[in-house]
Scaffold this motif. Sequence first.
Motif, PDB file in Angstrom:
ATOM      1  N   GLY A  12      79.117  58.543  19.072  1.00  0.00           N
ATOM      2  CA  GLY A  12      77.816  58.543  18.783  1.00  0.00           C
ATOM      3  C   GLY A  12      77.485  58.529  17.400  1.00  0.00           C
ATOM      4  N   PHE A  15      72.045  60.376  13.678  1.00  0.00           N
ATOM      5  CA  PHE A  15      72.243  60.828  12.047  1.00  0.00           C
ATOM      6  C   PHE A  15      73.237  61.755  12.269  1.00  0.00           C
ATOM      7  CE2 PHE A  15      70.531  64.982  11.844  1.00  0.00           C
ATOM      8  CZ  PHE A  15      69.706  65.019  12.935  1.00  0.00           C
ATOM      9  N   ARG A  36      77.404  53.376  22.042  1.00  0.00           N
ATOM     10  CA  ARG A  36      77.191  52.611  23.018  1.00  0.00           C
ATOM     11  C   ARG A  36      76.225  51.449  22.621  1.00  0.00           C
ATOM     12  NH1 ARG A  36      79.803  53.376  27.724  1.00  0.00           N
ATOM     13  NH2 ARG A  36      79.680  55.224  28.684  1.00  0.00           N
ATOM     14  N   ILE A  44      64.489  59.643  19.196  1.00  0.00           N
ATOM     15  CA  ILE A  44      63.232  60.351  18.945  1.00  0.00           C
ATOM     16  C   ILE A  44      63.898  61.627  18.308  1.00  0.00           C
ATOM     17  CG2 ILE A  44      63.542  61.693  21.207  1.00  0.00           C
ATOM     18  CD1 ILE A  44      60.141  60.524  19.925  1.00  0.00           C
ATOM     19  N   ALA A 184      74.073  62.451  26.619  1.00  0.00           N
ATOM     20  CA  ALA A 184      75.386  61.789  27.385  1.00  0.00           C
ATOM     21  C   ALA A 184      76.640  63.038  27.464  1.00  0.00           C
ATOM     22  CB  ALA A 184      75.594  60.585  26.519  1.00  0.00           C
ATOM     23  N   ALA A 206      59.286  65.448  28.788  1.00  0.00           N
ATOM     24  CA  ALA A 206      58.362  64.616  27.787  1.00  0.00           C
ATOM     25  C   ALA A 206      57.971  63.352  28.256  1.00  0.00           C
ATOM     26  CB  ALA A 206      58.914  64.696  26.459  1.00  0.00           C
ATOM     27  N   TRP A 250      52.532  66.432  20.527  1.00  0.00           N
ATOM     28  CA  TRP A 250      52.929  66.475  19.327  1.00  0.00           C
ATOM     29  C   TRP A 250      52.350  64.993  18.741  1.00  0.00           C
ATOM     30  CZ3 TRP A 250      57.453  65.251  22.363  1.00  0.00           C
ATOM     31  CH2 TRP A 250      58.011  63.968  22.327  1.00  0.00           C
ATOM     32  N   PHE A 333      70.062  71.445  24.386  1.00  0.00           N
ATOM     33  CA  PHE A 333      68.949  71.116  23.900  1.00  0.00           C
ATOM     34  C   PHE A 333      67.703  71.968  24.584  1.00  0.00           C
ATOM     35  CE2 PHE A 333      64.797  68.871  23.418  1.00  0.00           C
ATOM     36  CZ  PHE A 333      64.549  68.723  22.004  1.00  0.00           C
ATOM     37  N   PRO A 336      61.185  70.192  21.850  1.00  0.00           N
ATOM     38  CA  PRO A 336      60.693  69.805  20.425  1.00  0.00           C
ATOM     39  C   PRO A 336      60.118  70.684  19.786  1.00  0.00           C
ATOM     40  CG  PRO A 336      59.937  68.094  22.230  1.00  0.00           C
ATOM     41  CD  PRO A 336      60.610  69.264  22.671  1.00  0.00           C
ATOM     42  N   SER A 339      60.286  72.028  15.827  1.00  0.00           N
ATOM     43  CA  SER A 339      61.140  71.132  15.176  1.00  0.00           C
ATOM     44  C   SER A 339      62.659  71.616  14.952  1.00  0.00           C
ATOM     45  CB  SER A 339      60.416  70.616  13.994  1.00  0.00           C
ATOM     46  OG  SER A 339      58.899  70.248  14.286  1.00  0.00           O
ATOM     47  N   GLY A 341      65.571  71.034  15.978  1.00  0.00           N
ATOM     48  CA  GLY A 341      66.704  69.972  16.379  1.00  0.00           C
ATOM     49  C   GLY A 341      67.506  69.422  14.879  1.00  0.00           C
ATOM     50  N   ILE A 342      66.688  68.696  13.985  1.00  0.00           N
ATOM     51  CA  ILE A 342      67.270  68.076  13.094  1.00  0.00           C
ATOM     52  C   ILE A 342      68.042  69.158  12.051  1.00  0.00           C
ATOM     53  CG2 ILE A 342      67.003  66.831  10.490  1.00  0.00           C
ATOM     54  CD1 ILE A 342      64.881  65.389  12.052  1.00  0.00           C
ATOM     55  N   THR A 345      71.148  70.421  13.986  1.00  0.00           N
ATOM     56  CA  THR A 345      72.253  69.613  13.900  1.00  0.00           C
ATOM     57  C   THR A 345      72.947  69.511  12.493  1.00  0.00           C
ATOM     58  OG1 THR A 345      71.280  68.133  15.427  1.00  0.00           O
ATOM     59  CG2 THR A 345      72.550  67.080  13.959  1.00  0.00           C
TER      60      THR A 345
HETATM   61  C1  LIG Z   1      61.311  64.505  23.078  1.00  0.00           C
HETATM   62  C2  LIG Z   1      62.235  64.780  21.956  1.00  0.00           C
HETATM   63  C3  LIG Z   1      61.483  65.346  20.605  1.00  0.00           C
HETATM   64  C4  LIG Z   1      62.115  65.749  19.529  1.00  0.00           C
HETATM   65  N1  LIG Z   1      61.573  66.175  18.310  1.00  0.00           N
HETATM   66  C5  LIG Z   1      62.180  66.802  17.417  1.00  0.00           C
HETATM   67  C6  LIG Z   1      61.556  67.193  16.187  1.00  0.00           C
HETATM   68  O1  LIG Z   1      60.287  66.736  16.136  1.00  0.00           O
HETATM   69  N2  LIG Z   1      62.276  67.650  15.279  1.00  0.00           N
HETATM   70  C7  LIG Z   1      63.440  67.883  15.233  1.00  0.00           C
HETATM   71  O2  LIG Z   1      64.151  68.470  14.364  1.00  0.00           O
HETATM   72  N3  LIG Z   1      64.250  67.596  16.496  1.00  0.00           N
HETATM   73  C8  LIG Z   1      63.438  67.128  17.314  1.00  0.00           C
HETATM   74  N4  LIG Z   1      64.249  66.465  18.461  1.00  0.00           N
HETATM   75  C9  LIG Z   1      65.710  66.901  18.539  1.00  0.00           C
HETATM   76  C10 LIG Z   1      66.506  65.776  18.151  1.00  0.00           C
HETATM   77  O3  LIG Z   1      66.083  64.545  18.558  1.00  0.00           O
HETATM   78  C11 LIG Z   1      68.035  65.985  17.902  1.00  0.00           C
HETATM   79  O4  LIG Z   1      68.283  67.205  17.453  1.00  0.00           O
HETATM   80  C12 LIG Z   1      68.699  64.696  17.073  1.00  0.00           C
HETATM   81  O5  LIG Z   1      68.298  63.604  17.615  1.00  0.00           O
HETATM   82  C13 LIG Z   1      70.106  64.986  17.199  1.00  0.00           C
HETATM   83  O6  LIG Z   1      70.976  63.930  16.452  1.00  0.00           O
HETATM   84  P1  LIG Z   1      72.116  63.586  16.949  1.00  0.00           P
HETATM   85  O7  LIG Z   1      72.677  62.398  15.959  1.00  0.00           O
HETATM   86  O8  LIG Z   1      72.906  64.622  17.197  1.00  0.00           O
HETATM   87  O9  LIG Z   1      72.047  62.847  18.226  1.00  0.00           O
HETATM   88  P2  LIG Z   1      71.167  61.768  18.798  1.00  0.00           P
HETATM   89  O10 LIG Z   1      70.096  61.399  18.184  1.00  0.00           O
HETATM   90  O11 LIG Z   1      70.911  61.686  20.173  1.00  0.00           O
HETATM   91  O12 LIG Z   1      72.095  60.303  18.917  1.00  0.00           O
HETATM   92  C14 LIG Z   1      73.186  60.372  20.006  1.00  0.00           C
HETATM   93  C15 LIG Z   1      73.993  58.874  19.745  1.00  0.00           C
HETATM   94  O13 LIG Z   1      74.802  58.571  20.687  1.00  0.00           O
HETATM   95  C16 LIG Z   1      74.579  57.405  21.227  1.00  0.00           C
HETATM   96  N5  LIG Z   1      75.368  57.586  22.599  1.00  0.00           N
HETATM   97  C17 LIG Z   1      74.535  57.972  23.677  1.00  0.00           C
HETATM   98  N6  LIG Z   1      75.690  57.915  24.658  1.00  0.00           N
HETATM   99  C18 LIG Z   1      76.709  57.414  24.080  1.00  0.00           C
HETATM  100  C19 LIG Z   1      77.950  57.357  24.673  1.00  0.00           C
HETATM  101  N7  LIG Z   1      78.055  57.516  26.250  1.00  0.00           N
HETATM  102  N8  LIG Z   1      78.942  56.842  24.061  1.00  0.00           N
HETATM  103  C20 LIG Z   1      78.689  56.506  22.599  1.00  0.00           C
HETATM  104  N9  LIG Z   1      77.797  56.881  21.978  1.00  0.00           N
HETATM  105  C21 LIG Z   1      76.620  57.168  22.794  1.00  0.00           C
HETATM  106  C22 LIG Z   1      73.382  57.048  21.018  1.00  0.00           C
HETATM  107  O14 LIG Z   1      73.367  55.743  21.123  1.00  0.00           O
HETATM  108  C23 LIG Z   1      73.063  57.667  19.707  1.00  0.00           C
HETATM  109  O15 LIG Z   1      73.137  56.824  18.685  1.00  0.00           O
HETATM  110  C24 LIG Z   1      63.670  66.154  19.764  1.00  0.00           C
HETATM  111  C25 LIG Z   1      64.219  65.670  20.792  1.00  0.00           C
HETATM  112  C26 LIG Z   1      63.434  65.239  21.919  1.00  0.00           C
HETATM  113  C27 LIG Z   1      64.370  65.061  23.246  1.00  0.00           C
END
Ligand SMILES: Cc1cc2nc3c(=O)[nH]c(=O)nc-3n(C[C@H](O)[C@H](O)[C@H](O)COP(=O)(O)OP(=O)(O)OC[C@H]3O[C@@H](n4cnc5c(N)ncnc54)[C@H](O)[C@@H]3O)c2cc1C
Length: 491
Positions: A12, A15, A36, A44, A184, A206, A250, A333, A336, A339, A341-342, A345
């Motif tokens: 994955g 960010f 992937r 999002i 995932a 959502a 939102w 999770f 949202p 806020s 999540g970021i 993480t």
């Molecule tokens: C509806 C919604 C709204 C949100 N709003 C906010 C907000 O306003 N503020 C905030 O701070 N947080 C928010 N969040 C939370 C935020 O989205 C997450 O905290 C953040 O995206 C986590 O980042 P990440 O890089 O860990 O994972 P992700 O952003 O989920 O990235 C996962 C990566 O893994 C890849 N991937 C998926 N499956 C596979 C696989 N099988 N093998 C390899 N790669 C794969 C994807 O392509 C992607 O690039 C929100 C979440 C949701 C669901």
Amino acid sequence: MASNAYDVLVLGSGFGGSLLSAILAKSGMSVAMVDRARHPRFAIGESSTPLADSALAQIAKDYDLPELMPLTKYGSWKRSHPELTCGLKRGFSYFGHRRGQPFDASDQLVVAASASDEVSDTQWLRSDVDQFLFQLANQVGADSYEGVDYHLETEQAGWRLTGVGETSPLSLHAEFVVDATGPAGVVLETLGIADQTHELKTRSQAVFGHFAGVRTVADMLVERGVDCDRHPFSCDAAAVHHVLDDGWMWQLRFDDGTVSCGHMLPALGDGEMLNPRQVWDERLATYPFLHRQFSGATLVRPSGGLQATGRLQRLTSVAAGRNWAALPSTAGFIDPLHSTGIAHTLFGVRRIAAAMLGENRLRQQRLQVYSQAVIDELKFIDQLVEGCYAGLPHFRLWSAWCMLYFAAVTSQEHASDPAEVSSFLGVDDVEFGRMLIMARQKLQATLDGDPGPEELASFESWLRDALQPWNRVGLLSPEAAGMYASTAAPI
Ligand SMILES: Cc1cc2nc3c(=O)[nH]c(=O)nc-3n(C[C@H](O)[C@H](O)[C@H](O)COP(=O)(O)OP(=O)(O)OC[C@H]3O[C@@H](n4cnc5c(N)ncnc54)[C@H](O)[C@@H]3O)c2cc1C
């Protein structure tokens, strides 16, 4: 066939995965990122917070990644990276709406998070930001494999990933794997780690997309004769929340004029599907303010149209082991709302990096501590979120419950080292935890009594007293009347 051995496989490259890969590669480890999908791609989760900014700044300093520093504040972001789309986020604004009724100007709450535009938080257009961080990881030495269809398995000496990349088959080996795949949860699945979602109380889902032509809230309020000068900052330069009878919406405004918009609704039962367009249109038709705000709006992203999720809440029972770790948003999770999540993480990235790059003999212990901490934090966020939903349709109860989040977050922001990673949002504060349980009981008693204005005021008054040890910023003060300028994080 690409066949390689690495110290770490990061699955994955959102960010979170990209940043962790950049840190580990910069620190001398051999790292492979596998995704992937391909950048740039829609994602999002876009609204940052002061805790996220300080954690990102700390990563930049600790791991000699100065490229990250401009992204920690709106002013420096706009000067250094005008090509990366972001939005100004000075705080949080909330507007209460009742089904079929005109907007009542007393149902407003505006909470500052940043003291000025220059030092402000940002909304991240994730397709831009994620790609930037992915490229940074590549520049500092991480290898990357995109568009990969693969199979992951454990081997005696670590992990083996076999699959097909865009051009050729690949076989990768690593001692350690990081699961940064979000929902995932590839590693959790491979290891058969037990799920404990049943422990969570929040139940929401959502429907979302990015729109152009959404009128600003300020514009709409002025049209209704509402005085926006009371707001401590422009209420659209915020994570805007429209609080509805059974959920909320939102709105996050980007500088390119587009707006990330999403409805949060009560989750349907297992296997039940919703029609995103139908839900969207019904909600706009139900709330006159939203109907007018979206009268000239068009969906611009993602290319697949409006997105709908199932129930969003999930929680693993273990978030790290001997030779693996899952980022927070893979471990679980909640919602949202607030806020979180970021920032969460980024706290997770720092803790996993510290475990992997610190003394070898302490790695296991640090990973275990991380695993338990991240699960406790997700359960804590669940409590902070669930009470807001429980308070609906009373905007005052919703707003009062939000103050528990603001007490927790401002306490950490005002601490001597806000980016200190031992505990996110002060989850290890036992007294706060006890107060939170009592507050939930008090909320329930208030709800059970079918509250009128007196009961609502009585709950606010009780909460004001209960919050006092953590209230450094005047939360619930009657003088503020829902408009909080003093809540901005220290610069
Ligand atoms: C509806 C919604 C709204 C949100 N709003 C906010 C907000 O306003 N503020 C905030 O701070 N947080 C928010 N969040 C939370 C935020 O989205 C997450 O905290 C953040 O995206 C986590 O980042 P990440 O890089 O860990 O994972 P992700 O952003 O989920 O990235 C996962 C990566 O893994 C890849 N991937 C998926 N499956 C596979 C696989 N099988 N093998 C390899 N790669 C794969 C994807 O392509 C992607 O690039 C929100 C979440 C949701 C669901």
